[in-house]
Write a protein that holds these residues in place. Structure first.
Motif, short mmCIF file in Angstrom:
data_model
loop_
_atom_site.label_atom_id
_atom_site.label_comp_id
_atom_site.label_asym_id
_atom_site.label_seq_id
_atom_site.Cartn_x
_atom_site.Cartn_y
_atom_site.Cartn_z
N VAL A 85 0.83 -1.22 0.00
CA VAL A 85 0.00 0.00 0.00
C VAL A 85 0.85 1.26 0.00
N ALA A 86 2.03 1.20 0.63
CA ALA A 86 2.92 2.36 0.64
C ALA A 86 3.43 2.68 -0.77
N ASN A 87 3.53 1.67 -1.61
CA ASN A 87 4.09 1.86 -2.95
C ASN A 87 3.04 1.87 -4.06
N CYS A 88 1.78 1.72 -3.71
CA CYS A 88 0.71 1.74 -4.72
C CYS A 88 0.14 3.16 -4.79
N PRO A 89 0.41 3.91 -5.86
CA PRO A 89 0.00 5.31 -5.90
C PRO A 89 -1.51 5.53 -5.87
N GLU A 90 -2.27 4.52 -6.26
CA GLU A 90 -3.73 4.67 -6.27
C GLU A 90 -4.34 4.58 -4.86
N VAL A 107 -9.13 4.44 -2.31
CA VAL A 107 -8.42 4.11 -3.55
C VAL A 107 -8.99 4.93 -4.70
N LEU A 108 -8.11 5.39 -5.58
CA LEU A 108 -8.53 6.07 -6.80
C LEU A 108 -8.29 5.15 -7.99
N ALA A 109 -9.22 5.16 -8.94
CA ALA A 109 -9.06 4.34 -10.15
C ALA A 109 -9.61 5.12 -11.35
N HIS A 114 -9.43 -0.79 -14.02
CA HIS A 114 -8.31 -0.37 -13.17
C HIS A 114 -8.59 -0.74 -11.72
N LEU A 115 -9.80 -0.46 -11.24
CA LEU A 115 -10.17 -0.80 -9.87
C LEU A 115 -10.08 -2.32 -9.67
N GLN A 116 -10.52 -3.09 -10.64
CA GLN A 116 -10.48 -4.55 -10.53
C GLN A 116 -9.04 -5.05 -10.40
N ARG A 117 -8.11 -4.44 -11.14
CA ARG A 117 -6.69 -4.84 -11.04
C ARG A 117 -6.16 -4.58 -9.62
N LEU A 122 -4.78 -6.71 -4.13
CA LEU A 122 -5.03 -6.70 -2.68
C LEU A 122 -5.51 -8.06 -2.18
N ASN A 123 -6.16 -8.84 -3.03
CA ASN A 123 -6.63 -10.17 -2.63
C ASN A 123 -5.49 -11.10 -2.22
N ALA A 124 -4.27 -10.76 -2.59
CA ALA A 124 -3.11 -11.55 -2.17
C ALA A 124 -2.88 -11.43 -0.66
N PHE A 125 -3.45 -10.40 -0.05
CA PHE A 125 -3.23 -10.15 1.38
C PHE A 125 -4.42 -10.59 2.24
N GLY A 126 -5.52 -10.98 1.63
CA GLY A 126 -6.71 -11.40 2.35
C GLY A 126 -7.94 -11.08 1.53
N SER A 127 -9.11 -11.40 2.06
CA SER A 127 -10.33 -11.13 1.31
C SER A 127 -10.65 -9.64 1.36
N THR A 128 -11.25 -9.16 0.28
CA THR A 128 -11.56 -7.74 0.16
C THR A 128 -13.06 -7.52 0.02
N SER A 129 -13.47 -6.33 0.39
CA SER A 129 -14.83 -5.87 0.18
C SER A 129 -14.73 -4.42 -0.29
#
Length: 149
Positions: A85-90, A107-109, A114-117, A122-129
């Motif tokens: 998250v520190a390195n993701c500009p969105e 988050v900005l997309a 773009h939002l889906q990507r 983020l799904n690599a770190f856990g489930s998202t909503s």
């Protein structure tokens, strides 16, 4: 807070939050202090990290970000997301929170793809909503100094 914030400091902080480019002389006129006194107070507030910095307020839509979303991540042990998250500009805000979610992010997309990507990464770190922001009623609101005596 390690320092005593008086009524002059409170007014200076309010004015700077309204317009960080306001001159020290103009602030002095509004709070009834000399320009040097205002400059010294601002230096003290900066050195004590009450004022952490100054920045421009940018309109995301003007840069092509048509979607603002809030993404909650239920992180799992051993899947640290802080570096990502520190390195993701969105991802413009990220909070570690209590409750079922480990983190909440703003988050900005540019579009839904773009939002889906971002969500997929983020799904690599856990489930998202995810919730897409429809309207912003309050943003960048000035921080009031509490009356603590």
């Amino acid at each position: 807070m390690n320092q005593k914030i008086d009524q002059f400091d409170k007014k200076i902080l309010q004015l700077l939050q309204e317009d960080a480019r306001m001159s020290h002389a103009e602030i002095g006129r509004k709070v009834h202090l000399s320009q040097p006194a205002v400059s010294e107070r601002i230096k003290r507030l900066e050195s004590n990290r009450v004022i952490r910095g100054y920045r421009a307020e940018i309109n995301p839509k003007a840069l092509g970000y048509d979607i603002t979303a809030m993404i909650r991540v239920s992180t799992q042990q051993g899947r640290p997301y802080a570096d990502y998250v520190a390195n993701c500009p969105e991802i413009i805000d990220c909070y570690t929170v209590t409750g079922e979610d480990g983190a909440v992010m703003r988050v900005l997309a540019t579009d839904v793809d773009h939002l889906q990507r971002i969500i997929n990464e983020l799904n690599a770190f856990g489930s998202t909503s995810t919730a897409i922001v429809l309207t912003t009623h309050v943003s960048g609101k000035s921080i009031a100094v509490p009356n603590v005596d």
